[in-house]
Design a protein around this motif. Structure first.
Motif, mmCIF file in Angstrom:
data_model
loop_
_atom_site.group_PDB
_atom_site.id
_atom_site.type_symbol
_atom_site.label_atom_id
_atom_site.label_comp_id
_atom_site.label_asym_id
_atom_site.label_seq_id
_atom_site.Cartn_x
_atom_site.Cartn_y
_atom_site.Cartn_z
ATOM 1 N N GLY A 10 80.255 1.126 -42.409
ATOM 2 C CA GLY A 10 81.385 1.208 -41.501
ATOM 3 C C GLY A 10 80.988 0.873 -40.084
ATOM 4 N N LEU A 11 81.854 1.248 -39.151
ATOM 5 C CA LEU A 11 81.617 1.013 -37.736
ATOM 6 C C LEU A 11 80.948 2.239 -37.125
ATOM 7 C CD1 LEU A 11 82.050 -0.689 -35.165
ATOM 8 C CD2 LEU A 11 84.299 0.401 -34.958
ATOM 9 N N VAL A 12 79.842 2.019 -36.466
ATOM 10 C CA VAL A 12 79.079 3.106 -35.857
ATOM 11 C C VAL A 12 78.761 2.725 -34.423
ATOM 12 C CG1 VAL A 12 77.036 4.574 -36.039
ATOM 13 C CG2 VAL A 12 78.023 3.579 -38.109
ATOM 14 N N GLN A 13 78.835 3.679 -33.530
ATOM 15 C CA GLN A 13 78.487 3.413 -32.136
ATOM 16 C C GLN A 13 76.972 3.370 -31.947
ATOM 17 O OE1 GLN A 13 80.405 6.187 -29.514
ATOM 18 N NE2 GLN A 13 82.336 5.051 -29.579
ATOM 19 N N PRO A 14 76.500 2.600 -30.988
ATOM 20 C CA PRO A 14 75.065 2.606 -30.708
ATOM 21 C C PRO A 14 74.579 4.031 -30.435
ATOM 22 C CG PRO A 14 76.131 0.822 -29.541
ATOM 23 C CD PRO A 14 77.231 1.646 -30.156
ATOM 24 N N GLY A 15 73.437 4.333 -31.009
ATOM 25 C CA GLY A 15 72.904 5.683 -30.911
ATOM 26 C C GLY A 15 73.384 6.606 -32.009
ATOM 27 N N GLY A 16 74.324 6.165 -32.792
ATOM 28 C CA GLY A 16 74.846 6.983 -33.881
ATOM 29 C C GLY A 16 73.938 6.967 -35.092
ATOM 30 N N SER A 17 74.383 7.669 -36.142
ATOM 31 C CA SER A 17 73.576 7.808 -37.361
ATOM 32 C C SER A 17 74.251 7.116 -38.533
ATOM 33 C CB SER A 17 73.387 9.289 -37.698
ATOM 34 O OG SER A 17 72.685 9.939 -36.674
ATOM 35 N N LEU A 18 73.424 6.840 -39.520
ATOM 36 C CA LEU A 18 73.898 6.134 -40.705
ATOM 37 C C LEU A 18 73.228 6.734 -41.928
ATOM 38 C CD1 LEU A 18 75.070 3.448 -42.063
ATOM 39 C CD2 LEU A 18 72.790 2.530 -41.695
ATOM 40 N N ARG A 19 74.017 6.962 -42.964
ATOM 41 C CA ARG A 19 73.446 7.341 -44.249
ATOM 42 C C ARG A 19 74.182 6.562 -45.325
ATOM 43 N NH1 ARG A 19 70.076 11.064 -46.380
ATOM 44 N NH2 ARG A 19 70.372 11.644 -48.575
ATOM 45 N N LEU A 20 73.477 5.665 -45.936
ATOM 46 C CA LEU A 20 74.010 4.883 -47.045
ATOM 47 C C LEU A 20 73.542 5.482 -48.362
ATOM 48 C CD1 LEU A 20 73.276 1.270 -45.741
ATOM 49 C CD2 LEU A 20 75.355 2.624 -45.430
#
Length: 119
Positions: A10-20
């Motif tokens: 999805g769309l994430v802001q810079p500095g944000g987190s991601l878990r796929l």
């Protein structure tokens, strides 16, 4: 047949987190390894991280320390965690599964999940 279903993009802001996450189902016998690759627009697909059935991990040299791959063998699931996302992490992320069937090696790919890092 093997199905690999990715989720978490999805769309994430810079500095944000991601878990796929990627769940494998279907005709699964002996999984040698599961991995995540990514492909940014105009670039070749590149390895992000791989994890073996025994839990050994390996990361692309340029991405070491930025991503964490993990696996739940009981659920045939592989996950990818990344904090402090950067715009250059924008790409389609693909799940990869390699099985050993006798002497043969069978590889399957997921459809990919888009990750966009932007404000």
């Amino acid at each position: 047949q093997v199905q690999l279903v990715e989720s978490g993009g999805g769309l994430v802001q810079p500095g944000g987190s991601l878990r796929l996450s990627c769940v494998a189902s279907g005709k699964i016998s002996s999984i040698e390894a599961m991995a995540w690759y990514r492909q940014a627009s105009g670039n070749q697909r590149e390895l992000v991280a791989v994890i073996t059935g025994g839990g050994d991990t390996n990361y692309a040299d340029s991405l070491k320390g930025r991503f964490t791959i993990s696996r739940d063998n009981a659920k045939n699931t592989v996950s990818l965690q990344r904090n402090s996302l950067k715009p250059e992490d924008t790409a389609v992320y693909y799940c990869y599964l390699r099985q050993a069937v006798g002497r043969a090696r069978i590889v399957d790919w997921g459809q990919g999940t888009q990750v966009t890092v932007s404000s």
